[in-house]
Design a protein around this motif. Structure first.
Motif, PDB file in Angstrom:
ATOM      1  N   LEU A   6      -3.086   1.056  -4.626  1.00 43.82           N
ATOM      2  CA  LEU A   6      -2.680   1.305  -3.240  1.00 43.82           C
ATOM      3  C   LEU A   6      -1.165   1.430  -3.089  1.00 43.82           C
ATOM      4  CD1 LEU A   6      -5.125  -1.069  -1.349  1.00 43.82           C
ATOM      5  CD2 LEU A   6      -5.079   1.426  -1.229  1.00 43.82           C
ATOM      6  N   LYS A   7      -0.416   0.768  -3.967  1.00 41.50           N
ATOM      7  CA  LYS A   7       1.043   0.760  -3.817  1.00 41.50           C
ATOM      8  C   LYS A   7       1.653   2.162  -3.766  1.00 41.50           C
ATOM      9  CE  LYS A   7       2.296  -3.855  -5.381  1.00 41.50           C
ATOM     10  NZ  LYS A   7       3.061  -4.633  -6.363  1.00 41.50           N
ATOM     11  N   PRO A   8       1.311   3.073  -4.706  1.00 40.63           N
ATOM     12  CA  PRO A   8       1.926   4.402  -4.599  1.00 40.63           C
ATOM     13  C   PRO A   8       1.511   5.148  -3.331  1.00 40.63           C
ATOM     14  CG  PRO A   8       0.432   4.288  -6.497  1.00 40.63           C
ATOM     15  CD  PRO A   8       0.515   2.917  -5.914  1.00 40.63           C
ATOM     16  N   GLN A   9       0.303   4.879  -2.838  1.00 36.50           N
ATOM     17  CA  GLN A   9      -0.144   5.532  -1.605  1.00 36.50           C
ATOM     18  C   GLN A   9       0.653   5.017  -0.400  1.00 36.50           C
ATOM     19  OE1 GLN A   9      -4.467   6.116  -1.199  1.00 36.50           O
ATOM     20  NE2 GLN A   9      -4.631   5.270  -3.266  1.00 36.50           N
ATOM     21  N   VAL A  10       0.900   3.705  -0.369  1.00 40.98           N
ATOM     22  CA  VAL A  10       1.738   3.134   0.702  1.00 40.98           C
ATOM     23  C   VAL A  10       3.125   3.765   0.637  1.00 40.98           C
ATOM     24  CG1 VAL A  10       2.905   1.031   1.495  1.00 40.98           C
ATOM     25  CG2 VAL A  10       0.481   0.945   0.862  1.00 40.98           C
ATOM     26  N   GLN A  11       3.692   3.827  -0.576  1.00 38.87           N
ATOM     27  CA  GLN A  11       5.030   4.397  -0.757  1.00 38.87           C
ATOM     28  C   GLN A  11       5.074   5.861  -0.300  1.00 38.87           C
ATOM     29  OE1 GLN A  11       7.745   2.298  -2.303  1.00 38.87           O
ATOM     30  NE2 GLN A  11       8.584   3.786  -0.892  1.00 38.87           N
ATOM     31  N   ASN A  12       4.034   6.625  -0.628  1.00 35.97           N
ATOM     32  CA  ASN A  12       3.986   8.042  -0.220  1.00 35.97           C
ATOM     33  C   ASN A  12       3.977   8.184   1.295  1.00 35.97           C
ATOM     34  OD1 ASN A  12       4.002   8.967  -2.848  1.00 35.97           O
ATOM     35  ND2 ASN A  12       1.779   9.204  -2.974  1.00 35.97           N
ATOM     36  N   ILE A  13       3.208   7.335   1.975  1.00 38.41           N
ATOM     37  CA  ILE A  13       3.164   7.381   3.442  1.00 38.41           C
ATOM     38  C   ILE A  13       4.553   7.086   4.010  1.00 38.41           C
ATOM     39  CG2 ILE A  13       2.300   6.213   5.513  1.00 38.41           C
ATOM     40  CD1 ILE A  13      -0.358   5.770   3.909  1.00 38.41           C
ATOM     41  N   LEU A  14       5.181   6.031   3.508  1.00 36.10           N
ATOM     42  CA  LEU A  14       6.474   5.608   4.053  1.00 36.10           C
ATOM     43  C   LEU A  14       7.586   6.608   3.741  1.00 36.10           C
ATOM     44  CD1 LEU A  14       6.258   1.778   3.314  1.00 36.10           C
ATOM     45  CD2 LEU A  14       5.831   2.964   5.478  1.00 36.10           C
TER      46      LEU A  14
END
Length: 151
Positions: A6-14
């Motif tokens: 999930l971490k890279p997905q959170v980073q992509n959103i932000l």
């Protein structure tokens, strides 16, 4: 889905430049609520100006009546004062709990700091009793650190 995925997905959103902060936060809430089975409601509350209260800025899950929470009231209001993580395995055992839904059995609230100041928090409600682990705390602290970078 596990936290490392999930971490890279959170980073992509932000990192999306075409979205405002509220939209980014809403998408993070939706990502977590949809991908972690025991995250049934996910929201970000922030200090409401100079008032001693929190205001809901973004969430995923059922709508809530608790868009404003006074400091010291409920789990979120207590975290606004204590500046510490608060994990509640069973909300029935909390005398200062504000019920958002009859289905909520557990809650975790992690403060969000910018330049050392507690300016808000991420709040997770679960319909599962005692689902939160130390890994949840570490992951949500990481989410808040990343959110702080865009504020």
């Amino acid at each position: 889905m596990h936290f490392p995925e999930l971490k890279p997905q959170v980073q992509n959103i932000l990192n999306q430049e075409n979205l405002d902060v509220k939209d980014k936060l809403t998408q993070v809430c939706e990502l977590l609520e949809q991908n972690i089975p025991y995250y049934d409601w996910v929201g970000f509350y922030f200090k409401n100006g100079d008032k001693e209260e929190l205001k809901l800025k973004a969430f995923a899950g059922e709508p809530t009546d608790h868009e404003i929470i006074p400091f010291g009231k409920g789990i979120c209001g207590q975290v606004a004062v204590s500046n510490k993580n608060f994990v509640v395995p069973d909300v029935k055992n909390q005398s200062n709990y504000i019920a958002c839904s009859i289905y909520v059995k557990a809650e975790i609230v992690i403060p969000l700091f910018v330049n050392g100041e507690n300016i808000g928090q991420i709040d997770i409600d679960s319909h599962t009793e005692d689902p939160f682990s130390h890994e949840d705390e570490l992951f949500l602290e990481w989410v808040n650190q990343k959110v702080a970078e865009i504020l």
